[in-house]
Scaffold this active site. Structure first.
Site, PDB file in Angstrom:
ATOM      1  N   LEU A   1       0.822  -1.220   0.000  1.00  6.21           N
ATOM      2  CA  LEU A   1       0.000   0.000   0.000  1.00  6.21           C
ATOM      3  C   LEU A   1       0.850   1.261   0.000  1.00  6.21           C
ATOM      4  CD1 LEU A   1      -2.768  -1.030   2.563  1.00  6.21           C
ATOM      5  CD2 LEU A   1      -3.037  -0.748   0.096  1.00  6.21           C
TER       6      LEU A   1
ATOM      7  N   GLY B   1       6.032   4.258   4.844  1.00  6.68           N
ATOM      8  CA  GLY B   1       6.158   5.402   5.740  1.00  6.68           C
ATOM      9  C   GLY B   1       7.587   5.474   6.237  1.00  6.68           C
ATOM     10  N   ALA B   2       7.829   6.376   7.198  1.00 12.55           N
ATOM     11  CA  ALA B   2       9.182   6.553   7.706  1.00 12.55           C
ATOM     12  C   ALA B   2       9.648   5.312   8.474  1.00 12.55           C
ATOM     13  CB  ALA B   2       9.244   7.780   8.606  1.00 12.55           C
TER      14      ALA B   2
ATOM     15  N   ASP C   1       2.382  14.809  12.067  1.00 17.22           N
ATOM     16  CA  ASP C   1       2.706  14.747  10.638  1.00 17.22           C
ATOM     17  C   ASP C   1       1.447  14.919   9.777  1.00 17.22           C
ATOM     18  OD1 ASP C   1       4.394  14.593   8.511  1.00 17.22           O
ATOM     19  OD2 ASP C   1       4.892  12.476   8.741  1.00 17.22           O
TER      20      ASP C   1
END
Lengths: 255, 303
Positions: free
Chosen positions: B29, B32-33, B141
Site C-alpha cells: 500500500l 512510511g518513515a 505529521d
C-alpha cells in the site's frame, strides 16, 4: 527509572574521504570508548559519492556506535534531526537492554513478547525525551563542500530549533575542519541556541586536506567529561568557560 | 539506515511468532518513515500490516495507536489488531496489523471532486484533531499523504508522528512543518497541527504542480500570505488560514468554528450571484436570437 542521562554525540557532515592523519574509523572508535556516539552524514551533489567514501562513512558510524546516511543537500535538515533522534534512542535502548539482561538473565529484550516490548519502547522514548543531550557538529569545510555549505548552515539552524523543542536540556557546538592552525576550529562554542548569522563559508580553507580523523579526536576534547592533557584543555576549554559566563548564548556570531 | 525499505520482498504468507495469526499479503500500500504497509488478509478479514525496518519506531507507533484507542467512544485512527514478529531470511522483523482503511488520498480526492470540497474536508480533519488533542496528543505529521477519504469522510492513517502534548514532535514533513517555515518550534502543541492544516489547505487549493513551484521559494510566512492573496479560492478563506499560520488559534474547535462561519457566509452569498448569472445569460442569448430574427426578416424583405 527517574535518572536523567547525559547523551553525547558527534555529528560529522562530510562529502568525501579523509586524506590526512589518523583513520577516521579509528577516531570514531576512540570516541565511542569515551561514551560519545559518532553519527555521520554524507552530502552529495549531482555526482555520486565514491565507493570508498561511502564505505568510510558507514564504517565511521559503525565504529562510533552511531548511524549514517548519504543524502542530497535538500534532505540535510531532516536527516540531521532523524539521525540524532534515532541514535539517541539506540544508545538508551542499549543501556535499558543491558539492565534488563541483568534482570532477565540470558534472554534478551527480543525474547520478550511484543506487548512487553511495546512497554519497553515507551520507557526508552520517555528517557530519551528527558535526557540531557550534548552534540558537537563537525562540518567538513574543505573546498569541495563549498556548494553545500548553505544547506549545512540551514541544517544547523534547523537542528537548534529541534533541540530547543525537546523536554530535556540540550547543548550544541559547531566546529569546522580543516582549521586554521589546528585540525579543527570551534565556530560556535557550547550553546543552547544558535543564531542564524553563522556564516560557514567565510573561512574556507581552499586546501585539499580533509583531516576527518584528527578532527574527531579534537572534537572529543570538547566534552567536559573527558580528561585532557593540559595544553589541549587550555586550547579548547577556556573559550567554553568564558562563553558560559554570558549564559551560553551567542548572538551575531559572525566569523 | 540509508533506506526505509525492507531489504527483501516479504513472503506472501506468514504467521506471527507469538500469536500465530496467519497473514496473506495481497499488495503493497505504501511506505512510511518506519516501515512498509501491506494490504493483507488475516482470518478472512481485510487488514493493513505494517512491517518495520526499525523495530523500536514501529513498536512506538503501535504504542501510540494503542494509547489513542483507549477512549472507545471517541476512537481516532484504525483499530490495532495484532503486534507480533515475523521471521524471514534469518532475521526477525516486528510488525503490527490494523484495521484496513479504504480510501483515496486527500489530494487526489480533491483533484477529482473539486476545490469546493476543501473547506468541508478541512472541517472534518479539524474535528478528528480536536478529539486527539482532547486526549492529550498532537498528530504531528499532518499532510495529504496521511489522510484518506472514503464515503466523503476523512480518516487519519499514519500515526508515526503522534506525540504527547508538550514533547517534541516525533515525525514531521518539512512542507507542513512550522519550524521549517520559521514560524515557531517543533514542540507538540495544538497550534503545531493547526499550522500544518493551514499549509495543507493552501497546498490543496493550489494543486500539486503550483505547490511544487512554491516549495523552491524562501520558506517564511510572507511567501504563504502572498499565495493566499493571489489565489481566488484561498483568499475567501484567508482569515482562518492566516490566523492558523500565525498561531492565533488555541484549539482546533476554534479554527473549525471560524472556517465554518466563512464557509456559511460564502454559501449564502453564492446563489444570488449564480441566479443573476444565468439570468444574464438568458437575456443575452434572447437578445442575440432576436437580432438574428430581425436580420433574417430584413433579408427576406429585401429579397
Amino acid at each position: 527509572m527517574n535518572k536523567t542521562a547525559t547523551l553525547r554525540q558527534i555529528l560529522v557532515v562530510t562529502d568525501g574521504c579523509s586524506n590526512v592523519g589518523i583513520s577516521p574509523v579509528a577516531a570514531a572508535a576512540l570516541a565511542r570508548e569515551q561514551n560519545i556516539t559518532v553519527n555521520v552524514i554524507g552530502v552529495i551533489d549531482r555526482d555520486e559519492m565514491s565507493e570508498q567514501g561511502e564505505r568510510e562513512i558507514r564504517e565511521m558510524a559503525k565504529a562510533g556506535g552511531g548511524l549514517s546516511d548519504i543524502v542530497y543537500p535538500a534532505q540535510l535538515s531532516q536527516t540531521v534531526q532523524m539521525l540524532t533522534r534515532k541514535a539517541m534512542t539506540r544508545t538508551i535502548q542499549h543501556v535499558v537492554h543491558q539492565e534488563l539482561k541483568e534482570i532477565l538473565g540470558d534472554s534478551s529484550v527480543v525474547d520478550l513478547p511484543p506487548e512487553k516490548r511495546v512497554q519497553v519502547a515507551g520507557m526508552v522514548d520517555e528517557l530519551g525525551e528527558r535526557s540531557h543531550l550534548d552534540v558537537v557538529m563537525l562540518i567538513d569545510t574543505s573546498s569541495s563542500m563549498k556548494s553545500k555549505l548553505k544547506a549545512v548552515q540551514q541544517a544547523i539552524h534547523d537542528f537548534s530549533i529541534s533541540l530547543r523543542s525537546r523536554s530535556g536540556t540540550s547543548r550544541m557546538a559547531v566546529c569546522s575542519f580543516p582549521g586554521k592552525q589546528k585540525h579543527l576550529d570551534v565556530r560556535i562554542p557550547w550553546t543552547e541556541q544558535v543564531d542564524k548569522a553563522l556564516q560557514l563559508g567565510s573561512n574556507l580553507t581552499m586546501s585539499g586536506v580533509t583531516p576527518t580523523g584528527p578532527a574527531i579526536v579534537e572534537a572529543i576534547t570538547l566534552f567536559e567529561h573527558v580528561e585532557l592533557p593540559a595544553h589541549l584543555a587550555d586550547h579548547y576549554r577556556s573559550p567554553v568557560q568564558r562563553n558560559q559566563d554570558d549564559e551560553g548564548l551567542l548572538q551575531d556570531h559572525v566569523f | 539506515m540509508s533506506s526505509n525499505r525492507l531489504p527483501l520482498p516479504v513472503p506472501v504468507t506468514f504467521s506471527g511468532k507469538w500469536n500465530q495469526k496467519q497473514y496473506t499479503i495481497l499488495k503493497e500500500l505504501g511506505s512510511g518513515a518506519n516501515g512498509t504497509v501491506y494490504f493483507a488478509v488475516c482470518n478472512g478479514r481485510k487488514v493493513a500490516v505494517k512491517i518495520g525496518t526499525d523495530p523500536f519506531d514501529l513498536l512506538m507507533e503501535a504504542n501510540m495507536l494503542k494509547s489513542v484507542q483507549a477512549h472507545r467512544q471517541e476512537r481516532i485512527g484504525p483499530e490495532l489488531i495484532d503486534v507480533d514478529d515475523l521471521m524471514y531470511a534469518g532475521r526477525s522483523y516486528s510488525y503490527y496489523a490494523m484495521e484496513y482503511v479504504k480510501g483515496e488520498r486527500l489530494d487526489e480526492y480533491v483533484e477529482r471532486v473539486g476545490a469546493d470540497w476543501i473547506p468541508v474536508l478541512m472541517v472534518q480533519v479539524l474535528n478528528r484533531l480536536a478529539v486527539l488533542h482532547r486526549q492529550g496528543w498532537v498528530f504531528g505529521d499532518v499532510k495529504p499523504d496521511n489522510i484518506l477519504v472514503w464515503n466523503k469522510q476523512v480518516h487519519l492513517i499514519d500515526f508515526g508522528g503522534v506525540s504527547q502534548i508538550g514533547r517534541a514532535v516525533r515525525q514531521f514533513t518539512e512542507d507542513y512543518d512550522r519550524a521549517s517555515w520559521q514560524a515557531g518550534d517543533r514542540r507538540a502543541e495544538r497550534s503545531y497541527d493547526l499550522f500544518a492544516v493551514a499549509v495543507m489547505m493552501i497546498c490543496l487549493f493550489l494543486g500539486r504542480q503550483d505547490w511544487d513551484r512554491i516549495r523552491c521559494q524562501v520558506r517564511h510566512l510572507p511567501t504563504l500570505c502572498d499565495i493566499i492573496r493571489d489565489n481566488k479560492g484561498l483568499s475567501l478563506y484567508s482569515e482562518p488560514i492566516i490566523k492558523a499560520l500565525y498561531g492565533k488559534y488555541v484549539t482546533a474547535e476554534e479554527m473549525k468554528r471560524e472556517l465554518l462561519e466563512t464557509l456559511r457566509s460564502r454559501v449564502q452569498a453564492t446563489p444570488a450571484r449564480k441566479d443573476g448569472g444565468t439570468l444574464d445569460f438568458w437575456i443575452g442569448s434572447l437578445f442575440v436570437a432576436s437580432l438574428l430574427l430581425l436580420a433574417s426578416s430584413l433579408y427576406y424583405l429585401w429579397m
